[in-house]
Structure formats: C-alpha cells, structure tokens
Write a protein that holds these residues in place. Structure first.
Motif, PDB file in Angstrom:
ATOM      1  N   PHE A 210       0.830  -1.200   0.000  1.00 25.22           N
ATOM      2  CA  PHE A 210       0.000   0.000   0.000  1.00 25.22           C
ATOM      3  C   PHE A 210       0.869   1.256   0.000  1.00 25.22           C
ATOM      4  CE2 PHE A 210      -2.061   3.498   2.243  1.00 25.22           C
ATOM      5  CZ  PHE A 210      -3.309   3.577   1.632  1.00 25.22           C
ATOM      6  N   ASN A 211       1.864   1.269   0.860  1.00 24.55           N
ATOM      7  CA  ASN A 211       2.734   2.434   0.946  1.00 24.55           C
ATOM      8  C   ASN A 211       3.477   2.667  -0.369  1.00 24.55           C
ATOM      9  OD1 ASN A 211       3.891   4.560   2.658  1.00 24.55           O
ATOM     10  ND2 ASN A 211       5.816   3.456   2.348  1.00 24.55           N
ATOM     11  N   HIS A 212       3.950   1.589  -0.990  1.00 27.14           N
ATOM     12  CA  HIS A 212       4.661   1.694  -2.271  1.00 27.14           C
ATOM     13  C   HIS A 212       3.727   2.228  -3.357  1.00 27.14           C
ATOM     14  CE1 HIS A 212       7.343   0.712  -5.586  1.00 27.14           C
ATOM     15  NE2 HIS A 212       6.370   0.012  -6.148  1.00 27.14           N
ATOM     16  N   ARG A 213       2.513   1.716  -3.385  1.00 21.97           N
ATOM     17  CA  ARG A 213       1.554   2.146  -4.412  1.00 21.97           C
ATOM     18  C   ARG A 213       1.188   3.615  -4.226  1.00 21.97           C
ATOM     19  NH1 ARG A 213       0.283   2.939  -8.639  1.00 21.97           N
ATOM     20  NH2 ARG A 213      -1.647   2.430  -9.730  1.00 21.97           N
ATOM     21  N   CYS A 214       1.037   4.050  -2.989  1.00 21.19           N
ATOM     22  CA  CYS A 214       0.712   5.455  -2.717  1.00 21.19           C
ATOM     23  C   CYS A 214       1.824   6.382  -3.181  1.00 21.19           C
ATOM     24  CB  CYS A 214       0.450   5.665  -1.222  1.00 21.19           C
ATOM     25  SG  CYS A 214      -1.144   5.054  -0.649  1.00 21.19           S
ATOM     26  N   LEU A 215       3.062   5.983  -2.959  1.00 16.83           N
ATOM     27  CA  LEU A 215       4.188   6.795  -3.405  1.00 16.83           C
ATOM     28  C   LEU A 215       4.209   6.904  -4.927  1.00 16.83           C
ATOM     29  CD1 LEU A 215       7.021   5.546  -1.008  1.00 16.83           C
ATOM     30  CD2 LEU A 215       5.862   7.766  -0.958  1.00 16.83           C
ATOM     31  N   GLU A 216       3.889   5.810  -5.610  1.00 17.24           N
ATOM     32  CA  GLU A 216       3.832   5.834  -7.071  1.00 17.24           C
ATOM     33  C   GLU A 216       2.755   6.799  -7.559  1.00 17.24           C
ATOM     34  OE1 GLU A 216       5.289   1.437  -8.629  1.00 17.24           O
ATOM     35  OE2 GLU A 216       3.141   1.805  -8.272  1.00 17.24           O
ATOM     36  N   ILE A 217       1.569   6.705  -6.960  1.00 14.53           N
ATOM     37  CA  ILE A 217       0.463   7.559  -7.384  1.00 14.53           C
ATOM     38  C   ILE A 217       0.776   9.020  -7.087  1.00 14.53           C
ATOM     39  CG2 ILE A 217      -1.961   8.133  -6.973  1.00 14.53           C
ATOM     40  CD1 ILE A 217      -2.443   5.168  -6.358  1.00 14.53           C
ATOM     41  N   GLU A 218       1.353   9.282  -5.921  1.00 14.72           N
ATOM     42  CA  GLU A 218       1.677  10.662  -5.559  1.00 14.72           C
ATOM     43  C   GLU A 218       2.694  11.253  -6.537  1.00 14.72           C
ATOM     44  OE1 GLU A 218       2.983  13.333  -1.659  1.00 14.72           O
ATOM     45  OE2 GLU A 218       3.119  11.138  -1.593  1.00 14.72           O
ATOM     46  N   ASP A 219       3.726  10.486  -6.879  1.00 14.82           N
ATOM     47  CA  ASP A 219       4.726  10.967  -7.842  1.00 14.82           C
ATOM     48  C   ASP A 219       4.089  11.243  -9.198  1.00 14.82           C
ATOM     49  OD1 ASP A 219       6.727  10.804  -5.966  1.00 14.82           O
ATOM     50  OD2 ASP A 219       7.484   8.856  -6.636  1.00 14.82           O
ATOM     51  N   THR A 220       3.199  10.355  -9.623  1.00 13.46           N
ATOM     52  CA  THR A 220       2.520  10.538 -10.907  1.00 13.46           C
ATOM     53  C   THR A 220       1.647  11.784 -10.892  1.00 13.46           C
ATOM     54  OG1 THR A 220       2.481   8.143 -11.280  1.00 13.46           O
ATOM     55  CG2 THR A 220       0.990   9.478 -12.612  1.00 13.46           C
ATOM     56  N   LEU A 221       0.938  11.972  -9.804  1.00 12.90           N
ATOM     57  CA  LEU A 221       0.064  13.143  -9.689  1.00 12.90           C
ATOM     58  C   LEU A 221       0.856  14.443  -9.700  1.00 12.90           C
ATOM     59  CD1 LEU A 221      -2.738  12.241  -7.099  1.00 12.90           C
ATOM     60  CD2 LEU A 221      -3.054  13.286  -9.352  1.00 12.90           C
ATOM     61  N   ARG A 222       1.941  14.463  -8.950  1.00 11.96           N
ATOM     62  CA  ARG A 222       2.729  15.694  -8.856  1.00 11.96           C
ATOM     63  C   ARG A 222       3.385  16.055 -10.187  1.00 11.96           C
ATOM     64  NH1 ARG A 222       3.244  17.969  -4.140  1.00 11.96           N
ATOM     65  NH2 ARG A 222       2.742  16.856  -2.205  1.00 11.96           N
ATOM     66  N   SER A 223       3.714  15.049 -10.974  1.00  9.56           N
ATOM     67  CA  SER A 223       4.376  15.324 -12.258  1.00  9.56           C
ATOM     68  C   SER A 223       3.381  15.435 -13.406  1.00  9.56           C
ATOM     69  CB  SER A 223       5.385  14.212 -12.569  1.00  9.56           C
ATOM     70  OG  SER A 223       4.743  12.954 -12.669  1.00  9.56           O
ATOM     71  N   TRP A 224       2.105  15.217 -13.134  1.00 11.69           N
ATOM     72  CA  TRP A 224       1.096  15.246 -14.198  1.00 11.69           C
ATOM     73  C   TRP A 224       0.965  16.640 -14.803  1.00 11.69           C
ATOM     74  CZ3 TRP A 224      -3.454  18.085 -14.682  1.00 11.69           C
ATOM     75  CH2 TRP A 224      -4.281  17.718 -15.752  1.00 11.69           C
ATOM     76  N   THR A 225       0.779  16.674 -16.106  1.00  8.38           N
ATOM     77  CA  THR A 225       0.486  17.923 -16.791  1.00  8.38           C
ATOM     78  C   THR A 225      -0.328  17.586 -18.030  1.00  8.38           C
ATOM     79  OG1 THR A 225       1.424  19.956 -17.734  1.00  8.38           O
ATOM     80  CG2 THR A 225       2.562  17.888 -18.220  1.00  8.38           C
ATOM     81  N   TYR A 226      -0.935  18.591 -18.602  1.00  7.74           N
ATOM     82  CA  TYR A 226      -1.725  18.375 -19.816  1.00  7.74           C
ATOM     83  C   TYR A 226      -0.956  18.957 -20.994  1.00  7.74           C
ATOM     84  CZ  TYR A 226      -2.960  23.111 -18.342  1.00  7.74           C
ATOM     85  OH  TYR A 226      -2.897  24.416 -17.907  1.00  7.74           O
TER      86      TYR A 226
END
Length: 383
Positions: A210-226
C-alpha cells in the motif's frame, strides 16, 4: 440551463463529425432524454413544469426500454443509447433522486461492456483484453467514455469503493478539451487508482505494498500535466482537480493508518506519520481554493467545481476557508438549482457545526463527511 446547452451542443457537434453517433433528431430515446433533462431542470426553477417534467421522464424511460430491446438494439452503434443513460443519470442527480442515478450508471456500464464483448467475439475469437476499441475509434465513443468515467470515478470517492470500471481505459483519449473537465480528464485515471486502493490490509506485506503504491500515485500526480494548450479558467480547473486528487490520496493514507494501528509491527514511517499527512492535507486544501479562485463566479466552467469544493470543505481548517467554500457553493446553487449541490452544502454545514462543537471531549475522533454519508444511507454524486 448551461449544462443542458453544453450537453446538447456536444451531442450535435459529435453527430455532425461522426456518422456512427446517432443524433438526437434520429434517436427518439436520446431526443426524449434531452427533453426530460431540460423540463426537469425547469421544474426545479418553476413548479408549474412538474407535470410536464414527469411526463417527459416517463417517455424517456419508455424509449430507453425500447432502445434496449435485444431484437432492435444495434450494438455496433451504442453511443446514443449509452448517452441516454448518462443524460438520465444527470437528470436524476439534479432533481434530487440520490439513488436513481446509480441505476443509470450501472446500466451504462453494462451497455459499454456488452458491446465490447460482442465486438471482441466477432473479431477476436479468443476474447482478448477489454480495450474499448469500439468506443475509442469514434469521436462520439471517446466522448461517451470520458462522460461515463467522470460520473463513475467521481462517485467512487463518496461511495467509498472502486469505480465500476477501472479508469485505465481513458489512457490515450484525454488529450482534448472536454465538455466536463476541460483539460483535466487525465486526472480521473489517478483518482480511479486511489479509489481502488485497499485500505483494510490483512498483513504487513499489504502495508508495504500500500505504501509503495501510494508513493507511485503521488509521484505521478505531482508530475502530471496536460499537453493541450489551455488558458484560464481551464488550467485552474485542472490545478483544482490535481490538488483534489492529492487530498483524496492523503485522506486514504490517513484512514489506512487508522485501520492498522495496534495490529502490525514496525511499519514505514511515511505510512504512520499523521502529522505529515495532516500537513499535506492542509496544503492540498489551500491549493484547491487557490486554483478555484481563478475560475470566475458564474462562468460556465464552474459547473465541475462541486467535487473539489466539497473535498476542500471537508478538510477546511479555518473560518476563512469555510467561508470561501460556503459562498461559492451558495452561488452555484442559486444559479443552477441542482439538488446535489444543495445536499453537498447541507452535509458540509453539518460537518462544520460538529467540528466547532465546544462539548467535544479530548480524544474524540474528529467528525468526517464519510461518516455523515454512511448515516444517511444515500449516495452523493459530486458532478
């Protein structure tokens, strides 16, 4: 009427560009659904339209039933029928049927899946993966998938469970300016991933995962752009949804930490650091409100702000933040008269009153909107 005009305009535009999408004039079910939505909205503003609205709703449901008849439904061109379900869903939400809308969402899901299965069996005897090619191949189909995902993924947050369909099917079709979220449709994929997290672990391996998956999602969200060129207020809406997704992630992590207290041994510090999570939640709320402040009041694009406003209001930590959320929701309600806005505001008002209650004892668990929704036993859709 802004939402109705927006949907009607999109449908007519797509029908001109895409011959596989049956226009409202060629589909009785779609035509009646649009009339039901418009008359229903009018009835919320003027009660003299109530009978007309009920009659229109009855006719639209009857035409939908006929459209779904297996002997007449053309599963190769399902876009208009799925659109009917989604328009009726929205009508139910706006008129205050807090349970009826979910039935239409489930129906739309089954229509999408059944068509996918039919096409695969015809072209791929082995079945293959569900990649929704039949929908993705046309402008109308892609619009339907984004429309469905918007309601499905956002509803998963307040329902407290994963979406009906994993949002990964959106990949490759969000690089557009959409009628619902502008340039922010890609965020729905990550919100879907967050809703699909299991916050009830059965062992330490689940905690680490769970902790690993959350870190992945957080990194993806922070780097997301359109990649689509966009100016205010659409870029502000994208920022508000990005911050809302981060807030939702931190809330899930906070609930996860509460669930594992006292059950497992040494765990990753980032999983249990409540102070760190509280600080991140505070920053996310501030960022949401910052982006929302860039969306002009009464602008047509603010129709999608209910979700970020509700999340921000649920974790607002100051009187000034609560005032901003309250005033913006009151303004949206006054203009649109949608019942889900009214209910969302009522839930927040109850929550704010509970949080300010001076009779609370030290150590009492802070009230949360999730508990209020559970007590009401009626789903809330923040679209």
């Amino acid at each position: 009427m802004s939402y109705y005009i927006k949907v009607l305009s999109e449908l007519l535009t797509v029908s001109r560009e895409d011959n596989s999408f049956t226009s409202a004039m060629e589909s009785p079910a779609l035509y009646e659904a649009l009339l039901a939505y418009a008359s229903g909205h009018l009835s919320s503003l003027d009660s003299s339209y109530s009978v007309v609205a009920l009659r229109a709703r009855s006719k639209s449901l009857n035409h939908l039933s006929k459209a779904l008849d297996t002997s007449s439904w053309d599963s190769l061109h399902p876009e208009s029928t799925v659109a009917v379900s989604l328009i009726l869903l929205t009508s139910e939400v706006c008129l205050g049927s807090h349970k009826g809308w979910y039935s239409h969402l489930i129906g739309a899901k089954h229509l999408i899946l059944s068509t996918q299965s039919t096409v695969q069996l015809r072209t791929e005897p082995s079945g293959g993966l569900r990649d929704f090619t039949s929908f993705k191949s046309t402008p109308g189909g892609r619009w339907i998938l984004r429309n469905f995902a918007y309601h499905d993924v956002i509803s998963s947050v307040t329902l407290g469970r994963g979406p009906l369909l994993n949002g990964r099917y959106l990949e490759g079709i969000t690089d557009v300016v959409d009628t619902y979220l502008g340039v922010a449709s890609g965020i729905l994929v990550m919100i879907s991933d967050i809703s699909s997290l299991d916050i009830h672990p059965k062992g330490e391996d689940d905690v680490v995962e769970f902790n690993h998956r959350c870190l992945e999602i957080e990194d993806t969200l922070r780097s997301w752009t359109y990649s689509t060129v966009s100016l205010e207020p659409l870029s502000a809406i994208a920022g508000a949804y990005q911050a809302s997704a981060l807030l939702y992630l931190y809330r899930q992590k906070r609930q996860f930490a509460e669930n594992i207290k006292g059950y497992f041994g040494l765990l990753p510090a980032s999983t249990l650091s409540m102070d760190d999570l509280d600080y991140k939640i505070h920053l996310a709320v501030r960022n949401i409100l910052h982006h929302i402040s860039k969306v002009p009041v009464d602008h047509i694009s603010e129709s999608c702000l209910l979700f970020p406003l509700f999340l921000a209001g649920g974790d607002a930590s100051s009187v000034s933040q609560i005032k901003i959320v309250r005033q913006r929701l009151q303004s949206m309600l006054k203009k649109r008269q949608f019942r889900n806005i009214h209910r969302a505001l009522d839930i927040l008002e109850t929550l704010w009153a509970m949080k300010s209650d001076d009779t609370k004892q030290e150590g009492d668990k802070s009230p949360d909107w999730t508990t209020l929704l559970e007590d009401q036993d009626e789903p809330l859709l923040l679209t």
